[in-house]
Structure formats: structure tokens, C-alpha cells
Motif scaffolding. Sequence first.
Motif, PDB file in Angstrom:
ATOM      1  N   MET A 178      29.745  69.171  29.697  1.00  0.00           N
ATOM      2  CA  MET A 178      29.376  67.848  29.699  1.00  0.00           C
ATOM      3  C   MET A 178      30.232  67.355  31.423  1.00  0.00           C
ATOM      4  SD  MET A 178      29.008  64.807  29.246  1.00  0.00           S
ATOM      5  CE  MET A 178      28.320  64.873  27.363  1.00  0.00           C
ATOM      6  N   PRO A 179      30.332  66.726  32.258  1.00  0.00           N
ATOM      7  CA  PRO A 179      30.962  66.408  33.372  1.00  0.00           C
ATOM      8  C   PRO A 179      32.394  66.317  33.302  1.00  0.00           C
ATOM      9  CG  PRO A 179      28.363  64.833  33.570  1.00  0.00           C
ATOM     10  CD  PRO A 179      28.678  65.534  31.799  1.00  0.00           C
ATOM     11  N   HIS A 180      32.899  66.052  34.325  1.00  0.00           N
ATOM     12  CA  HIS A 180      34.537  66.036  33.540  1.00  0.00           C
ATOM     13  C   HIS A 180      34.873  66.013  34.796  1.00  0.00           C
ATOM     14  CE1 HIS A 180      33.852  70.620  33.762  1.00  0.00           C
ATOM     15  NE2 HIS A 180      35.140  70.150  34.483  1.00  0.00           N
ATOM     16  N   LEU A 181      36.158  66.501  35.204  1.00  0.00           N
ATOM     17  CA  LEU A 181      37.205  65.681  35.885  1.00  0.00           C
ATOM     18  C   LEU A 181      38.106  66.902  36.307  1.00  0.00           C
ATOM     19  CD1 LEU A 181      38.036  61.994  36.281  1.00  0.00           C
ATOM     20  CD2 LEU A 181      37.536  63.417  38.003  1.00  0.00           C
ATOM     21  N   THR A 182      38.583  67.622  37.045  1.00  0.00           N
ATOM     22  CA  THR A 182      39.787  68.877  37.234  1.00  0.00           C
ATOM     23  C   THR A 182      40.920  68.129  37.515  1.00  0.00           C
ATOM     24  OG1 THR A 182      39.438  69.475  39.039  1.00  0.00           O
ATOM     25  CG2 THR A 182      38.212  70.524  37.556  1.00  0.00           C
ATOM     26  N   SER A 183      41.378  67.149  37.599  1.00  0.00           N
ATOM     27  CA  SER A 183      42.578  66.635  37.102  1.00  0.00           C
ATOM     28  C   SER A 183      42.434  65.527  36.797  1.00  0.00           C
ATOM     29  CB  SER A 183      43.092  66.948  38.559  1.00  0.00           C
ATOM     30  OG  SER A 183      42.796  65.635  39.186  1.00  0.00           O
ATOM     31  N   THR A 184      43.137  64.038  36.625  1.00  0.00           N
ATOM     32  CA  THR A 184      43.538  63.277  36.094  1.00  0.00           C
ATOM     33  C   THR A 184      43.660  61.951  37.260  1.00  0.00           C
ATOM     34  OG1 THR A 184      45.202  63.426  34.545  1.00  0.00           O
ATOM     35  CG2 THR A 184      44.917  61.367  34.907  1.00  0.00           C
ATOM     36  N   ARG A 185      42.648  61.050  37.504  1.00  0.00           N
ATOM     37  CA  ARG A 185      42.953  59.416  38.679  1.00  0.00           C
ATOM     38  C   ARG A 185      43.690  59.229  38.015  1.00  0.00           C
ATOM     39  NH1 ARG A 185      39.420  58.235  41.561  1.00  0.00           N
ATOM     40  NH2 ARG A 185      37.670  60.032  41.067  1.00  0.00           N
ATOM     41  N   PRO A 186      44.199  58.606  39.234  1.00  0.00           N
ATOM     42  CA  PRO A 186      45.383  57.334  39.456  1.00  0.00           C
ATOM     43  C   PRO A 186      44.843  56.092  38.342  1.00  0.00           C
ATOM     44  CG  PRO A 186      44.899  58.527  41.280  1.00  0.00           C
ATOM     45  CD  PRO A 186      44.359  59.071  40.720  1.00  0.00           C
ATOM     46  N   ARG A 187      45.765  55.599  38.235  1.00  0.00           N
ATOM     47  CA  ARG A 187      45.277  54.331  37.455  1.00  0.00           C
ATOM     48  C   ARG A 187      45.426  53.568  38.307  1.00  0.00           C
ATOM     49  NH1 ARG A 187      47.022  52.802  32.568  1.00  0.00           N
ATOM     50  NH2 ARG A 187      48.025  54.365  32.112  1.00  0.00           N
ATOM     51  N   THR A 188      44.453  53.008  38.809  1.00  0.00           N
ATOM     52  CA  THR A 188      43.970  51.377  39.205  1.00  0.00           C
ATOM     53  C   THR A 188      44.195  50.226  39.075  1.00  0.00           C
ATOM     54  OG1 THR A 188      41.752  51.204  38.176  1.00  0.00           O
ATOM     55  CG2 THR A 188      41.845  52.775  40.416  1.00  0.00           C
ATOM     56  N   SER A 189      44.849  49.591  39.730  1.00  0.00           N
ATOM     57  CA  SER A 189      45.884  48.308  40.405  1.00  0.00           C
ATOM     58  C   SER A 189      44.705  47.207  39.993  1.00  0.00           C
ATOM     59  CB  SER A 189      45.782  47.992  41.759  1.00  0.00           C
ATOM     60  OG  SER A 189      45.094  47.921  42.964  1.00  0.00           O
ATOM     61  N   GLY A 190      44.942  45.388  39.048  1.00  0.00           N
ATOM     62  CA  GLY A 190      43.257  44.813  39.242  1.00  0.00           C
ATOM     63  C   GLY A 190      43.476  43.784  40.066  1.00  0.00           C
ATOM     64  N   THR A 191      43.136  44.268  40.922  1.00  0.00           N
ATOM     65  CA  THR A 191      42.715  43.995  42.554  1.00  0.00           C
ATOM     66  C   THR A 191      41.547  44.478  43.012  1.00  0.00           C
ATOM     67  OG1 THR A 191      44.498  45.031  43.770  1.00  0.00           O
ATOM     68  CG2 THR A 191      44.964  42.997  42.986  1.00  0.00           C
ATOM     69  N   GLU A 192      41.602  45.604  42.627  1.00  0.00           N
ATOM     70  CA  GLU A 192      40.063  46.810  43.208  1.00  0.00           C
ATOM     71  C   GLU A 192      38.839  46.283  42.402  1.00  0.00           C
ATOM     72  OE1 GLU A 192      41.662  50.615  42.262  1.00  0.00           O
ATOM     73  OE2 GLU A 192      43.005  50.433  43.648  1.00  0.00           O
ATOM     74  N   LEU A 193      37.844  46.311  43.075  1.00  0.00           N
ATOM     75  CA  LEU A 193      36.228  46.357  42.972  1.00  0.00           C
ATOM     76  C   LEU A 193      36.352  46.206  41.032  1.00  0.00           C
ATOM     77  CD1 LEU A 193      33.996  44.840  44.594  1.00  0.00           C
ATOM     78  CD2 LEU A 193      33.472  47.259  44.975  1.00  0.00           C
ATOM     79  N   ARG A 194      35.822  45.638  40.420  1.00  0.00           N
ATOM     80  CA  ARG A 194      34.824  45.604  39.321  1.00  0.00           C
ATOM     81  C   ARG A 194      33.812  46.398  39.726  1.00  0.00           C
ATOM     82  NH1 ARG A 194      37.575  42.618  35.438  1.00  0.00           N
ATOM     83  NH2 ARG A 194      34.870  42.526  34.322  1.00  0.00           N
ATOM     84  N   PRO A 195      33.172  47.240  38.370  1.00  0.00           N
ATOM     85  CA  PRO A 195      32.459  47.704  38.234  1.00  0.00           C
ATOM     86  C   PRO A 195      31.072  47.116  38.051  1.00  0.00           C
ATOM     87  CG  PRO A 195      33.950  48.885  36.289  1.00  0.00           C
ATOM     88  CD  PRO A 195      34.748  47.935  37.283  1.00  0.00           C
ATOM     89  N   GLY A 196      30.226  47.393  39.332  1.00  0.00           N
ATOM     90  CA  GLY A 196      29.149  47.013  39.592  1.00  0.00           C
ATOM     91  C   GLY A 196      27.929  46.979  39.938  1.00  0.00           C
ATOM     92  N   TRP A 244      25.180  66.418  34.627  1.00  0.00           N
ATOM     93  CA  TRP A 244      25.611  68.337  34.262  1.00  0.00           C
ATOM     94  C   TRP A 244      26.629  68.765  35.334  1.00  0.00           C
ATOM     95  CZ3 TRP A 244      25.725  69.579  29.776  1.00  0.00           C
ATOM     96  CH2 TRP A 244      24.924  69.522  29.267  1.00  0.00           C
ATOM     97  N   SER A 245      26.776  67.149  36.509  1.00  0.00           N
ATOM     98  CA  SER A 245      27.723  66.779  38.359  1.00  0.00           C
ATOM     99  C   SER A 245      28.959  67.045  37.894  1.00  0.00           C
ATOM    100  CB  SER A 245      27.209  66.048  38.845  1.00  0.00           C
ATOM    101  OG  SER A 245      27.508  64.661  38.103  1.00  0.00           O
ATOM    102  N   GLN A 246      29.881  67.767  38.609  1.00  0.00           N
ATOM    103  CA  GLN A 246      31.409  67.282  38.393  1.00  0.00           C
ATOM    104  C   GLN A 246      31.818  66.440  40.422  1.00  0.00           C
ATOM    105  OE1 GLN A 246      33.455  70.929  37.413  1.00  0.00           O
ATOM    106  NE2 GLN A 246      32.061  71.394  36.417  1.00  0.00           N
ATOM    107  N   VAL A 247      32.923  65.752  40.057  1.00  0.00           N
ATOM    108  CA  VAL A 247      33.357  64.949  40.664  1.00  0.00           C
ATOM    109  C   VAL A 247      34.579  66.216  41.916  1.00  0.00           C
ATOM    110  CG1 VAL A 247      35.421  64.744  39.891  1.00  0.00           C
ATOM    111  CG2 VAL A 247      34.465  63.150  41.562  1.00  0.00           C
ATOM    112  N   ALA A 248      33.943  65.630  43.086  1.00  0.00           N
ATOM    113  CA  ALA A 248      34.647  66.811  44.084  1.00  0.00           C
ATOM    114  C   ALA A 248      36.887  66.813  43.550  1.00  0.00           C
ATOM    115  CB  ALA A 248      34.477  66.487  45.768  1.00  0.00           C
ATOM    116  N   GLU A 249      37.240  67.727  43.861  1.00  0.00           N
ATOM    117  CA  GLU A 249      38.757  67.138  43.175  1.00  0.00           C
ATOM    118  C   GLU A 249      39.330  66.133  44.586  1.00  0.00           C
ATOM    119  OE1 GLU A 249      42.060  67.869  41.454  1.00  0.00           O
ATOM    120  OE2 GLU A 249      40.686  68.184  40.681  1.00  0.00           O
TER     121      GLU A 249
END
Length: 249
Positions: free
Chosen positions: A1-19, A172-177
Amino acid sequence: MPHLTSTRPRTSGTELRPGVGVPGYAHPLLAPTEWGELTRPGTPLHWVVLNVADGPGARPDPHCLEAAGRLRNAGIRVLGHLDTRYGTRNFGELISAAHRFVDWYQVDGFLLERCPADHVGLPEVRRTVATLRVIRDEAHIVLGHGIHPHPGYVELADQLVTFSGPWRDYRWSQVAEWTTDHSPERFCHFVHGVPRPNLGEALRIARWQGAATIYFTDRTDRGGRIDPWEAMPGYWDEIVSRVGTGVSE
């Protein structure tokens, strides 16, 4: 299963909503339903790419003028399609096409398709983006790498397309660190051949990998013979519902 190798920082409520970012439907005469659906109220669109004839074409197209005008009147950002040919396209030719997009269709920015992704291509892409921002004030620039590029590109544009390809690879892709240092609003994923039963899984992958702009379709490229983005997904209403409400389960 695709995964991150580290935790993504929490984002603020002012950023772009998913679309949704639409890579470019077929000509409005060939895909009138697709273009008509884009202005339906409540559709969570970030932008739509206009590709008249592998770019702006040789003269203004009245059907594309009407389609772009409807989108812009509805408050939807329209981007002109510029093919960089992996950095081999003549700079003057590329900028001339950008001028025509702005003069004829009043585009709000550009998608640079087949954008170089290596360190060597950085200076020329930097030059191109700087010129495009002069041509169009507050231009929204998306670099269409289709893969994770050298991290230096993230400073050049508003968004990067870090995946463009089939579902069999995406699942099966993985994101760049290095992407974990940036907010999801900076990244886009385009995936074709996503079966309806796997749509929820695809949306979860995008969320886990930190891509706020997506385009998923059940259409396929038939082994590279057709453009999978030209027609609307068979489950378009479900995408609109899931993305618009933030539901990916």
C-alpha cells in the motif's frame, strides 16, 4: 500500500481545500456535456485546462472562446496548455503561444505539459515561468512533470503535477520525501484507469501523499493510443460528491 516515509506537517485552514483540476477535455464541439458540467454550482474545481489545438491554435476559436468565457464568468480559473516537449521546445515559440492564450482567451495561467524534471532543466523553466508571470499578472502556473521532479521546481510554480499515469502504478506509488516540507495545495495527481470500486482508495492515496488537486477517471489510454483525459469519467457525480464534501472513505 502506498505510504509516506515521514509524517506530513499539519496544514492550516487557510490552504486550498481538496478539489479537481481538469487536464483538458476534448474540443467543446466534441465534448459539449463535459464542458457544460464544469459550471454546475458546487463543483469543487480548482482549474480547467484549455487546449484548443495542441496549444491556442492559429486563430481564435469561437467555441473555445464561449467555453472559456462561461468558466471564467462562473469564477473558475482557466489555464492555457503549453507543451514544453521536455525542454526541447523553442522559447520564443512557447512564449508566442502563451501570448495568444492571454490575448484570445484571457486565461488565468498555464499548465506546462511535459515539463523537465531534472536539475539541468531548472534554469530554462525558471526563465519561462518568470516570462509567463510578466505576460499574465498573477498567473497560476502548474508544472506538468508527471513524476516527482528535482525539489528546486517547487519554488518556481504554484503547483506541480507529481503523478500522471495509470491506476496500476498509482496504487503502489510512494511520495518523494521532500514533498512533506510543503503543503498539499502545491501538488496535483492525474490518474487514469481507476475502476469505480477503487475510487475511494485513490482518494485516500492522494490524501496520504498530500495532493490537494486531483483528477481521477475510469477512462484508459488504451496502451497510449488515446488521451484518457478528453472525456468525462463515468463516475463524475461521485467524484464531485466525495471531493466536495471531503469524503474519501
